[in-house]
Design an enzyme around this catalytic site. Structure first.
Site, PDB file in Angstrom:
ATOM      1  N   LYS A 186      40.557  58.174  53.585  1.00 45.64           N
ATOM      2  CA  LYS A 186      40.972  56.853  54.043  1.00 45.64           C
ATOM      3  C   LYS A 186      39.905  56.352  55.005  1.00 45.64           C
ATOM      4  O   LYS A 186      39.682  56.964  56.045  1.00 45.64           O
ATOM      5  CB  LYS A 186      42.320  56.990  54.744  1.00 45.64           C
ATOM      6  CG  LYS A 186      42.922  55.693  55.166  1.00 45.64           C
ATOM      7  CD  LYS A 186      44.330  55.951  55.703  1.00 45.64           C
ATOM      8  CE  LYS A 186      44.959  54.669  56.186  1.00 45.64           C
ATOM      9  NZ  LYS A 186      44.169  54.032  57.246  1.00 45.64           N
ATOM     10  N   CYS A 208      29.574  45.432  93.213  1.00 39.20           N
ATOM     11  CA  CYS A 208      28.667  45.474  94.342  1.00 39.20           C
ATOM     12  C   CYS A 208      27.861  44.193  94.267  1.00 39.20           C
ATOM     13  O   CYS A 208      27.202  43.931  93.274  1.00 39.20           O
ATOM     14  CB  CYS A 208      27.729  46.683  94.243  1.00 39.20           C
ATOM     15  SG  CYS A 208      26.392  46.596  95.437  1.00 39.20           S
ATOM     16  N   CYS A 261      29.863  50.431  98.003  1.00 38.86           N
ATOM     17  CA  CYS A 261      29.095  50.837  96.828  1.00 38.86           C
ATOM     18  C   CYS A 261      28.513  52.236  97.056  1.00 38.86           C
ATOM     19  O   CYS A 261      27.871  52.468  98.077  1.00 38.86           O
ATOM     20  CB  CYS A 261      27.972  49.838  96.583  1.00 38.86           C
ATOM     21  SG  CYS A 261      26.805  50.359  95.323  1.00 38.86           S
ATOM     22  N   CYS A 263      20.745  46.130  95.291  1.00 38.74           N
ATOM     23  CA  CYS A 263      21.364  47.454  95.154  1.00 38.74           C
ATOM     24  C   CYS A 263      20.524  48.309  94.196  1.00 38.74           C
ATOM     25  O   CYS A 263      20.249  47.891  93.075  1.00 38.74           O
ATOM     26  CB  CYS A 263      22.785  47.297  94.617  1.00 38.74           C
ATOM     27  SG  CYS A 263      23.557  48.866  94.193  1.00 38.74           S
ATOM     28  N   GLU A 295      41.939  60.429  48.197  1.00 41.49           N
ATOM     29  CA  GLU A 295      40.664  59.830  48.625  1.00 41.49           C
ATOM     30  C   GLU A 295      40.654  59.778  50.141  1.00 41.49           C
ATOM     31  O   GLU A 295      41.707  59.621  50.763  1.00 41.49           O
ATOM     32  CB  GLU A 295      40.553  58.389  48.106  1.00 41.49           C
ATOM     33  CG  GLU A 295      40.477  58.263  46.614  1.00 41.49           C
ATOM     34  CD  GLU A 295      40.827  56.837  46.171  1.00 41.49           C
ATOM     35  OE1 GLU A 295      39.945  55.974  46.205  1.00 41.49           O
ATOM     36  OE2 GLU A 295      41.991  56.597  45.812  1.00 41.49           O
ATOM     37  N   ASP A 335      38.260  54.260  57.825  1.00 43.73           N
ATOM     38  CA  ASP A 335      38.759  53.551  59.003  1.00 43.73           C
ATOM     39  C   ASP A 335      37.884  52.324  59.232  1.00 43.73           C
ATOM     40  O   ASP A 335      36.989  52.315  60.058  1.00 43.73           O
ATOM     41  CB  ASP A 335      38.709  54.494  60.212  1.00 43.73           C
ATOM     42  CG  ASP A 335      39.640  54.024  61.316  1.00 43.73           C
ATOM     43  OD1 ASP A 335      40.416  53.080  61.081  1.00 43.73           O
ATOM     44  OD2 ASP A 335      39.593  54.615  62.403  1.00 43.73           O
ATOM     45  N   LYS A 388      47.961  60.146  57.707  1.00 43.02           N
ATOM     46  CA  LYS A 388      47.106  59.987  58.880  1.00 43.02           C
ATOM     47  C   LYS A 388      46.824  61.345  59.496  1.00 43.02           C
ATOM     48  O   LYS A 388      47.760  62.107  59.749  1.00 43.02           O
ATOM     49  CB  LYS A 388      47.802  59.095  59.919  1.00 43.02           C
ATOM     50  CG  LYS A 388      48.034  57.656  59.459  1.00 43.02           C
ATOM     51  CD  LYS A 388      46.738  56.880  59.442  1.00 43.02           C
ATOM     52  CE  LYS A 388      46.962  55.389  59.230  1.00 43.02           C
ATOM     53  NZ  LYS A 388      47.254  54.663  60.436  1.00 43.02           N
TER      54      LYS A 388
HETATM   55 ZN   LIG Z   1      25.322  48.693  95.510  1.00 41.74          ZN
END
Ligand SMILES: [Zn+2]
Length: 703
Positions: free
Chosen positions: A150, A459, A441, A464, A148, A152, A347
Site C-alpha cells: 500500500k 531571539c 536565548c 545572535c 500489493e 503512502d 495497516k
Molecule cells: Zn540569541
C-alpha cells in the site's frame, strides 16, 4: 527489532460507554470526523492516526446501526470523505474512487476472509448435476488474493484518450477531484502515451508518492528557508500535487505506481494480476513486489514479511492492499456504499517505543525561532536508534503534559521524524516538574520574545551567533548563493573567531585568514575564495532568497526579482505595491517591508553593495510583471483640468501602472479633481477617499 517477527495487535478495544445520549454522542462524533476529514484531505495535515480515525467512524456506525432514526443525510457514514480545494477545476471520475476498509490486526484480516468466502458461497451441486437443496451452501475453503504494497501517497486518476494522457485528477471526495493535469505531466514515471492500448477513453488509477531521498532534500531546503517542515512524504506529495506551479512540482521528482484500470473493457483480463501485467505492457509503472496469495494464510505471510522489509524501499508503504484476484468473483461480491467488499487495506502497526525523556533542550533557528526538542535515552525504533524527538512548541508540551524525567511513548510519524505521543503518567516519579521555556536565548543571552498571536518564541537579537550561523549556512546553500565548501564546521569557526559578523564579511575574507583556521589548507582556502568570488555575480533571486527574509522562499524571491528588477526598487516598495505581485500575499509583503525597514538590514545591503555583490536582476525586467509606482492604485478623474485633457491624465496614470475608473468607491485610491467637479467629489468626501488637485496630481505623475 531486527530478526523479530512483526507483532500484529488484537482488534482495538471498544470505546468506553459515553455519558452523553446517543444523539449527542453521534453529533459530537460527526463534528470530530468532519474536522479530521478536513485536516486529512484538504489541509494534508492529519492530527490523529488512521486507527484513531477509524475508531471514531466505527463508533458512529455502531450508534447509527442501533438508532437508525439518528442517521442524517450528511453523516460522514453516508459518503466518502474529502473536499476539493479551490484553485483547480473540478472533474468527475468515471466511477467513484472508493476508499478501502481498513484492517489493523490478523483477526481483522481473517474476518475479512470469512466475509469474502461466505459472500462467494455457492449452492452445493448434487452428483446428478442438479442442486442439492439438503446440502445447503458450500463456502469455498480458499480464495485467491493479490497482495500489493500500500503506497503512502496521494491517489490519482489518469485519463488516456486513444492512448494519450489528457487528464490527471486527484481523488477529491471520491466522486469529483481536482484537475491537476499540468502537475501530473511533470511526473516522469507516468507515460504521456500508452504503448499498444486500445482506442477510446481509459481511466487508470494509482498513487503518486515522494521518494524518501526527495523528501529528505525537500525538508532540508524548507528548514534552511525557515519554512514549516512536512511531517511525512505523503503530506509532502499531497502538498506538491496542489502546488499551482508545475515547474516546482517537476523539481520535487514525484514517483507513481499504478494499481487499477477503472474503465470497464470488453476484453478485460479475467484477473487482477493479469490486468496489472497488461497495464505494465502499456508502459505504466506497476509496483514489482505484488504477489498472488492462495488463501488468507499466504496473505498474512506477505504482511509479516513486509512489516520488516518495507524500510529497504525508497518510498513509504503503510500497509498491504489485499484484493480478490478473479474479476468474476469481485463482481459477485459488489460494494457497500463506502467500500468494495472484495478488497481490504491492512495497516502496519504504528511503531512505538517507550523510553525516558532525559531532558528538554532548545534550538535557535535562522529566523531566531527557539524550539524545544527532546533528548531521549537511546531506543531502537523502526530500524534505527532514536535519541532525539521533535517537540513542536512550548504550548504543545504543556497541553500533553510532557515533563523532563517522564517515561514517554515515542512514535515515528510516517516513519520519518520521531515524535512524543504522550507521557506514561503511571510511571511518573515523584519530583518530576513541568518544563518551562528559558527566558533568555541559550546562544546569546538576549531575552526571548513571543508575539501575542504566535506560539513560537524568538531571539530578536539581530547579531545572535546562533542565528548568524544558521543564516550563513542558508546564505551559502545550493539554492541560494551556492558557495560550495562553506559548511557547518567552517561557519562555526568563522563566527566564533569574529571573522564573519554578517553575510558581507564573507567578501572580505583573505587567504591568510582562512589558512589559519582548523582543517583549512592552502588549496581549500583558495577554492573557497574562488567560490565566494563567483557568488558576487549571482542573479538577484539567489541573493533575495539567501538573505533569509521570513516567508521569502525561492519562488517568492523569483517573483519579487522579476517584478522589481533590483534591490533598490524592492526596498522602496510599499506594502500595497508588493501585494500587486501575483502570488505575493499580505504576509509575505509585510515580511519584506519590515525586513527592509530594519536599520541593520539596510546597513547589510550597503555593505554587500560596497563588496561588489550584484543587486540587480540579470534577466530583463518583464514588462507585464513589473511593478510600477502606481501599481495597485485606482484613480478617478472628475471636473475639467486646466493643463491637460482627461485622456492625457489617464494615460499618465496608466504609464505608471495605475488604473483609471469611472466611478468612486471605497476601493478608489484617489480622486483627481478639476474645475467644476460635481457629485463624484461629494461621494469621495463621504467615503473618505483622498482627493488630489491638479497641482498635486502633476507632482504625483511627474509632469
Ligand atoms: Zn540569541
Amino acid at each position: 527489532m531486527p530478526g523479530k517477527r512483526c507483532r500484529i495487535p488484537g482488534t482495538m478495544s471498544p470505546a468506553p460507554p459515553s455519558p452523553l445520549s446517543p444523539a449527542a454522542r453521534a453529533a459530537a462524533l460527526r463534528d470530530a470526523i468532519r474536522h479530521h476529514d478536513e485536516r486529512y484531505y484538504t489541509l494534508s495535515a492529519p492530527e490523529i492516526s488512521d486507527a484513531e480515525y477509524d475508531a471514531l467512524m466505527k463508533e458512529l456506525e455502531a450508534i447509527e446501526r442501533a438508532h437508525p432514526e439518528l442517521v442524517t443525510p450528511d453523516s460522514p457514514t453516508q459518503r466518502v470523505a474529502g473536499q476539493p480545494v479551490e484553485g483547480f477545476p473540478t472533474v468527475t471520475h468515471v466511477s467513484p474512487m472508493l476508499s478501502l476498509d481498513n484492517a489493523y490486526s490478523e483477526d481483522d484480516l481473517r474476518a475479512f476472509d470469512d466475509r469474502v468466502r461466505r459472500g462467494l458461497a455457492a449452492p452445493a451441486v448434487a452428483p446428478d448435476g442438479g442442486e442439492d437443496a439438503a446440502a445447503g451452501l458450500v463456502v469455498p475453503e480458499r480464495v485467491g488474493y493479490v497482495a500489493e504494497l500500500k503506497i503512502d501517497g496521494l491517489s490519482i486518476a489518469l485519463t488516456y484518450e486513444d492512448g494519450r494522457l489528457v487528464r490527471g485528477a486527484t481523488r477529491g471526495d471520491g466522486v469529483q477531484g481536482e484537475d491537476v493535469t499540468a502537475n501530473v505531466r511533470t511526473i516522469r514515471a507516468i507515460p504521456l502515451a500508452l504503448d499498444g492500448a486500445p482506442g477510446g477513453s481509459l481511466e487508470i488509477r494509482g498513487e503518486v508518492y515522494l521518494p524518501r531521498a526527495s523528501f529528505d532534500r525537500m525538508n532540508q531546503e524548507r528548514e534552511e528557508a525557515g519554512e514549516p517542515l512536512f511531517a511525512n512524504p505523503r503530506n509532502a506529495a499531497a502538498g506538491t500535487m496542489r502546488n499551482l506551479d508545475p515547474a516546482q512540482v517537476a523539481r520535487r521528482r514525484l514517483g507513481a505506481w499504478i494499481y487499477q484500470l477503472a474503465t470497464p473493457m470488453a476484453e478485460a483480463p479475467a484477473s487482477h494480476l493479469e490486468t496489472l501485467a497488461l497495464l505494465e505492457r502499456w508502459g505504466l509503472p506497476i509496483e514489482p513486489h505484488r504477489r498472488r496469495c492462495d488463501g488468507i494464510d499466504a496473505v498474512l505471510d506477505f504482511c509479516h514479511e513486509w512489516a520488516d522489509k518495507r524500510r529497504s524501499l525508497d518510498f513509504d508503504t503503510d500497509g498491504v492492499v489485499i484484493k480478490v484476484d478473479e474479476r468474476a468473483l469481485r463482481e459477485r461480491l459488489g460494494a457497500t456504499s463506502r467500500f468494495p467488499r472484495w478488497a481490504m487495506a491492512f495497516k502496519f502497526p504504528p511503531e512505538q517505543a517507550t523510553t525516558k525523556l532525559l531532558r528538554i533542550e532548545v534550538n535557535v533557528g535562522r529566523t531566531g525561532a527557539v524550539t524545544p526538542y527532546a533528548v531521549l535515552e537511546p531506543v531502537f525504533l523502526s530500524g534505527s536508534t532514536i535519541s532525539m524527538a521533535t517537540l513542536h512548541n512550548a504550548e504543545d508540551l504543556a497541553r500533553k503534559d510532557i515533563r523532563p524525567g517522564d517515561y514517554v511513548l515515542v512514535e515515528k510519524g510516517g516513519d520519518v521524524i520521531p515524535k512524543i505521543v504522550m507521557p506514561i503518567l503511571g510511571r511518573r516519579e515523584p519530583g518530576v516538574e513541568p518544563w518551562t521555556m528559558p527566558s533568555a536565548c541559550p546562544a546569546c543571552g538576549a531575552p526571548l520574545h513571543r508575539p501575542p498571536d504566535e506560539v513560537v518564541w524568538r531571539c530578536v537579537n539581530t547579531s545572535c551567533p546562533a542565528k548568524l550561523r544558521r543564516g550563513l549556512l542558508h546564505f551559502a546553500s545550493r539554492t541560494a548563493m551556492n558557495i560550495e565548501g562553506l559548511g557547518e564546521s567552517l561557519v562555526e569557526q568563522l563566527v566564533a573567531t569574529g571573522l564573519v559578523r554578517d553575510f558581507a564579511d564573507l567578501y572580505g575574507l583573505t587567504a591568510s585568514q582562512l589558512e589559519a583556521l582548523e582543517r583549512m589548507g592552502k588549496k581549500s582556502a583558495a577554492n573557497l575564495l574562488a567560490e565566494i568570488e563567483k557568488s558576487r555575480g549571482n542573479d538577484l533571486p539567489r541573493l533575495l532568497f539567501g538573505l533569509g527574509i521570513r516567508h521569502v522562499g525561492e519562488r517568492a524571491a523569483q517573483l519579487l526579482a522579476r517584478a522589481f528588477g533590483s534591490i533598490d526598487a524592492l526596498m522602496a516598495a510599499t506594502q500595497e505595491q508588493l501585494q500587486v505581485v501575483p502570488e505575493i500575499g499580505p504576509v509575505v509583503a509585510e515580511a519584506v517591508r519590515s525586513w527592509f525597514a530594519e536599520g541593520s538590514n539596510l546597513e547589510l545591503i550597503g555593505r554587500l553593495r560596497a563588496a561588489g555583490v550584484n543587486l540587480t536582476s540579470l534577466a530583463p525586467v518583464d514588462e507585464d510583471a513589473a511593478v510600477k509606482p502606481l501599481s495597485g492604485r485606482t484613480f478617478v478623474i472628475t471636473g475639467t483640468l486646466a493643463t491637460m485633457t482627461r485622456e492625457e491624465a489617464a494615460a499618465a496614470i496608466e504609464r505608471l501602472g495605475g488604473r483609471v475608473s469611472g466611478s468612486v468607491s471605497r476601493k478608489t485610491s484617489a480622486l483627481v479633481v478639476g474645475a467644476e467637479a460635481g457629485s463624484k467629489l461629494e461621494k469621495a468626501k463621504q467615503l473618505g477617499v483622498e482627493t488630489l488637485d491638479e497641482e498635486a496630481f502633476r507632482r504625483l505623475v511627474g509632469l
